[in-house]
Motif scaffolding. Structure first.
Motif, PDB file in Angstrom:
ATOM      1  N   VAL A  47     -28.905  27.569  40.692  1.00 38.50           N
ATOM      2  CA  VAL A  47     -28.917  26.110  40.583  1.00 38.50           C
ATOM      3  C   VAL A  47     -27.482  25.681  40.271  1.00 38.50           C
ATOM      4  O   VAL A  47     -26.858  26.211  39.354  1.00 38.50           O
ATOM      5  N   VAL A  48     -26.970  24.747  41.060  1.00 35.41           N
ATOM      6  CA  VAL A  48     -25.616  24.240  40.848  1.00 35.41           C
ATOM      7  C   VAL A  48     -25.709  22.871  40.182  1.00 35.41           C
ATOM      8  O   VAL A  48     -26.355  21.961  40.706  1.00 35.41           O
ATOM      9  N   ILE A  49     -25.066  22.757  39.039  1.00 38.05           N
ATOM     10  CA  ILE A  49     -25.021  21.501  38.292  1.00 38.05           C
ATOM     11  C   ILE A  49     -23.693  20.823  38.640  1.00 38.05           C
ATOM     12  O   ILE A  49     -22.631  21.429  38.478  1.00 38.05           O
ATOM     13  N   PRO A  50     -23.737  19.587  39.129  1.00 39.13           N
ATOM     14  CA  PRO A  50     -22.480  18.903  39.462  1.00 39.13           C
ATOM     15  C   PRO A  50     -21.590  18.744  38.231  1.00 39.13           C
ATOM     16  O   PRO A  50     -22.074  18.835  37.098  1.00 39.13           O
ATOM     17  N   PRO A  51     -20.292  18.503  38.433  1.00 42.73           N
ATOM     18  CA  PRO A  51     -19.390  18.348  37.284  1.00 42.73           C
ATOM     19  C   PRO A  51     -19.904  17.294  36.296  1.00 42.73           C
ATOM     20  O   PRO A  51     -20.367  16.234  36.691  1.00 42.73           O
ATOM     21  N   GLN A  52     -19.844  17.650  35.017  1.00 42.92           N
ATOM     22  CA  GLN A  52     -20.299  16.780  33.935  1.00 42.92           C
ATOM     23  C   GLN A  52     -19.102  16.415  33.058  1.00 42.92           C
ATOM     24  O   GLN A  52     -18.146  17.179  32.952  1.00 42.92           O
ATOM     25  N   ARG A  53     -19.169  15.279  32.400  1.00 40.42           N
ATOM     26  CA  ARG A  53     -18.130  14.940  31.432  1.00 40.42           C
ATOM     27  C   ARG A  53     -18.247  15.911  30.257  1.00 40.42           C
ATOM     28  O   ARG A  53     -19.281  16.554  30.060  1.00 40.42           O
ATOM     29  N   ARG A  54     -17.218  16.000  29.485  1.00 38.71           N
ATOM     30  CA  ARG A  54     -17.226  16.871  28.320  1.00 38.71           C
ATOM     31  C   ARG A  54     -18.360  16.469  27.384  1.00 38.71           C
ATOM     32  O   ARG A  54     -18.609  15.288  27.155  1.00 38.71           O
ATOM     33  N   GLY A  55     -19.102  17.451  26.877  1.00 38.99           N
ATOM     34  CA  GLY A  55     -20.205  17.184  25.967  1.00 38.99           C
ATOM     35  C   GLY A  55     -21.425  18.013  26.314  1.00 38.99           C
ATOM     36  O   GLY A  55     -21.373  18.908  27.154  1.00 38.99           O
ATOM     37  N   CYS A  56     -22.527  17.709  25.670  1.00 36.00           N
ATOM     38  CA  CYS A  56     -23.786  18.442  25.844  1.00 36.00           C
ATOM     39  C   CYS A  56     -24.726  17.603  26.700  1.00 36.00           C
ATOM     40  O   CYS A  56     -24.933  16.423  26.424  1.00 36.00           O
ATOM     41  N   HIS A  57     -25.297  18.233  27.714  1.00 39.42           N
ATOM     42  CA  HIS A  57     -26.108  17.515  28.695  1.00 39.42           C
ATOM     43  C   HIS A  57     -27.472  18.181  28.851  1.00 39.42           C
ATOM     44  O   HIS A  57     -27.549  19.396  29.055  1.00 39.42           O
ATOM     45  N   ASN A 111     -34.572  17.541  22.927  1.00 41.47           N
ATOM     46  CA  ASN A 111     -34.661  16.912  24.246  1.00 41.47           C
ATOM     47  C   ASN A 111     -34.981  15.424  24.175  1.00 41.47           C
ATOM     48  O   ASN A 111     -35.142  14.777  25.195  1.00 41.47           O
ATOM     49  N   TYR A 112     -35.075  14.863  22.987  1.00 40.34           N
ATOM     50  CA  TYR A 112     -35.515  13.478  22.856  1.00 40.34           C
ATOM     51  C   TYR A 112     -34.375  12.529  22.471  1.00 40.34           C
ATOM     52  O   TYR A 112     -34.120  11.550  23.153  1.00 40.34           O
ATOM     53  N   ASP A 113     -33.702  12.829  21.384  1.00 36.22           N
ATOM     54  CA  ASP A 113     -32.682  11.931  20.858  1.00 36.22           C
ATOM     55  C   ASP A 113     -31.293  12.380  21.320  1.00 36.22           C
ATOM     56  O   ASP A 113     -30.792  13.410  20.885  1.00 36.22           O
ATOM     57  N   SER A 114     -30.643  11.595  22.169  1.00 37.49           N
ATOM     58  CA  SER A 114     -29.329  11.958  22.706  1.00 37.49           C
ATOM     59  C   SER A 114     -28.240  11.951  21.628  1.00 37.49           C
ATOM     60  O   SER A 114     -27.146  12.487  21.860  1.00 37.49           O
ATOM     61  N   ASP A 115     -28.517  11.371  20.468  1.00 35.35           N
ATOM     62  CA  ASP A 115     -27.544  11.439  19.372  1.00 35.35           C
ATOM     63  C   ASP A 115     -27.281  12.890  18.963  1.00 35.35           C
ATOM     64  O   ASP A 115     -26.190  13.225  18.507  1.00 35.35           O
ATOM     65  N   VAL A 116     -28.277  13.756  19.135  1.00 35.92           N
ATOM     66  CA  VAL A 116     -28.092  15.171  18.796  1.00 35.92           C
ATOM     67  C   VAL A 116     -27.024  15.782  19.705  1.00 35.92           C
ATOM     68  O   VAL A 116     -26.183  16.562  19.246  1.00 35.92           O
ATOM     69  N   GLN A 117     -27.014  15.420  20.972  1.00 35.50           N
ATOM     70  CA  GLN A 117     -25.995  15.921  21.901  1.00 35.50           C
ATOM     71  C   GLN A 117     -24.612  15.442  21.465  1.00 35.50           C
ATOM     72  O   GLN A 117     -23.650  16.215  21.441  1.00 35.50           O
ATOM     73  N   PHE A 118     -24.498  14.170  21.138  1.00 41.51           N
ATOM     74  CA  PHE A 118     -23.232  13.597  20.699  1.00 41.51           C
ATOM     75  C   PHE A 118     -22.755  14.267  19.406  1.00 41.51           C
ATOM     76  O   PHE A 118     -21.587  14.651  19.279  1.00 41.51           O
ATOM     77  N   THR A 150     -19.390  16.517  18.607  1.00 44.61           N
ATOM     78  CA  THR A 150     -18.505  16.139  17.499  1.00 44.61           C
ATOM     79  C   THR A 150     -18.252  17.336  16.587  1.00 44.61           C
ATOM     80  O   THR A 150     -17.107  17.619  16.207  1.00 44.61           O
ATOM     81  N   PHE A 151     -19.305  18.064  16.249  1.00 49.18           N
ATOM     82  CA  PHE A 151     -19.183  19.259  15.407  1.00 49.18           C
ATOM     83  C   PHE A 151     -18.271  20.293  16.064  1.00 49.18           C
ATOM     84  O   PHE A 151     -17.346  20.817  15.429  1.00 49.18           O
ATOM     85  N   LEU A 202     -26.700  22.094  29.074  1.00 48.04           N
ATOM     86  CA  LEU A 202     -25.424  22.619  29.545  1.00 48.04           C
ATOM     87  C   LEU A 202     -24.370  21.958  28.675  1.00 48.04           C
ATOM     88  O   LEU A 202     -24.289  20.724  28.623  1.00 48.04           O
ATOM     89  N   CYS A 203     -23.588  22.744  27.975  1.00 45.35           N
ATOM     90  CA  CYS A 203     -22.508  22.208  27.153  1.00 45.35           C
ATOM     91  C   CYS A 203     -21.206  22.405  27.913  1.00 45.35           C
ATOM     92  O   CYS A 203     -20.787  23.535  28.156  1.00 45.35           O
ATOM     93  N   GLU A 204     -20.627  21.300  28.320  1.00 46.55           N
ATOM     94  CA  GLU A 204     -19.362  21.325  29.068  1.00 46.55           C
ATOM     95  C   GLU A 204     -18.225  21.184  28.067  1.00 46.55           C
ATOM     96  O   GLU A 204     -18.165  20.202  27.334  1.00 46.55           O
ATOM     97  N   HIS A 205     -17.348  22.177  28.053  1.00 46.11           N
ATOM     98  CA  HIS A 205     -16.287  22.213  27.059  1.00 46.11           C
ATOM     99  C   HIS A 205     -14.902  21.855  27.620  1.00 46.11           C
ATOM    100  O   HIS A 205     -13.934  21.861  26.876  1.00 46.11           O
ATOM    101  N   ARG A 206     -14.827  21.547  28.907  1.00 47.65           N
ATOM    102  CA  ARG A 206     -13.537  21.184  29.515  1.00 47.65           C
ATOM    103  C   ARG A 206     -13.473  19.679  29.748  1.00 47.65           C
ATOM    104  O   ARG A 206     -14.482  19.013  29.955  1.00 47.65           O
ATOM    105  N   ASP A 207     -12.251  19.150  29.767  1.00 48.51           N
ATOM    106  CA  ASP A 207     -12.046  17.725  30.052  1.00 48.51           C
ATOM    107  C   ASP A 207     -12.285  17.405  31.524  1.00 48.51           C
ATOM    108  O   ASP A 207     -12.797  16.340  31.852  1.00 48.51           O
ATOM    109  N   TYR A 208     -11.897  18.321  32.395  1.00 44.05           N
ATOM    110  CA  TYR A 208     -12.064  18.108  33.836  1.00 44.05           C
ATOM    111  C   TYR A 208     -12.897  19.266  34.376  1.00 44.05           C
ATOM    112  O   TYR A 208     -12.371  20.300  34.765  1.00 44.05           O
TER     113      TYR A 208
END
Length: 191
Positions: free
Chosen positions: A57-67, A105-112, A116-117, A172-178
């Protein structure tokens, strides 16, 4: 004399108690038992022989963060997944600057809050102590974050679905800026 082939039969599922459609946090779910009865040979009509399936499965590029990517994963393996009564799904991310984890999987604040952590505990920028900077100032911190969460998950399969908790989702946790597209090899095995 030849060794006899293992005998396989349909799995037996049983639930210890009924489960409500939306259990409370901390509530215990019913126990599910999945076992093989050693009675019918694997060639018998209607028996369930062990099987394997694999998809990428290919996930398209994501912004930095947890998705949250559970729907993308399930859609990518839906046809194969439905063929399994009992088994395991192994997810392997083929990258060193992103990671996989199971979390809220419910509250997106957890991803944010998780991003941050990670950003606070793994320093970045010109004052960071890293020697590996040839691929950019965010690359070495991305490798460290990837190692913290890891690149693989194993999830049980029950009755043609991923058997996760009510509040669990695949991130998917994306750790790169680009970021670049991320490939996840999913291997299913079971009966």
């Amino acid at each position: 004399m030849q060794a006899a082939a293992p005998a396989w039969a349909p799995p037996i599922f049983s639930a210890a108690s009924a489960v409500s459609a939306r259990p409370r946090r901390g509530a215990r779910a019913a126990a599910v038992r999945c076992e093989l009865a050693a009675s019918a040979p694997s060639s018998a009509p209607g028996s369930l022989a062990p099987r394997w399936a694999q998809r990428t499965v290919v996930i398209p590029p994501q912004r930095r963060g947890c998705h949250l990517i559970t729907p993308k994963i399930v859609n990518g393996i839906r046809e194969d997944l439905s063929e399994f009564k009992c088994g395991m799904a192994h997810l392997f991310l083929q990258h060193t600057s992103a990671s996989l984890t199971i979390n809220e999987n419910y509250d997106s604040d957890v991803q944010f809050d998780t991003e941050t952590f990670l950003s606070r505990i793994v320093p970045e920028g010109p004052s960071a102590p890293w020697r590996h900077t040839i691929e950019g100032p965010d690359d070495m911190p991305a490798h460290i974050k990837s190692s913290m969460f890891g690149c693989a998950l194993t999830i049980p399969i029950t009755d043609g679905r991923l058997n996760m908790g009510t509040w669990q989702g695949i991130w998917l946790c994306e750790h790169r800026d680009y970021a670049t597209p991320r490939q996840i090899v999913i291997t299913l095995n079971g009966i």
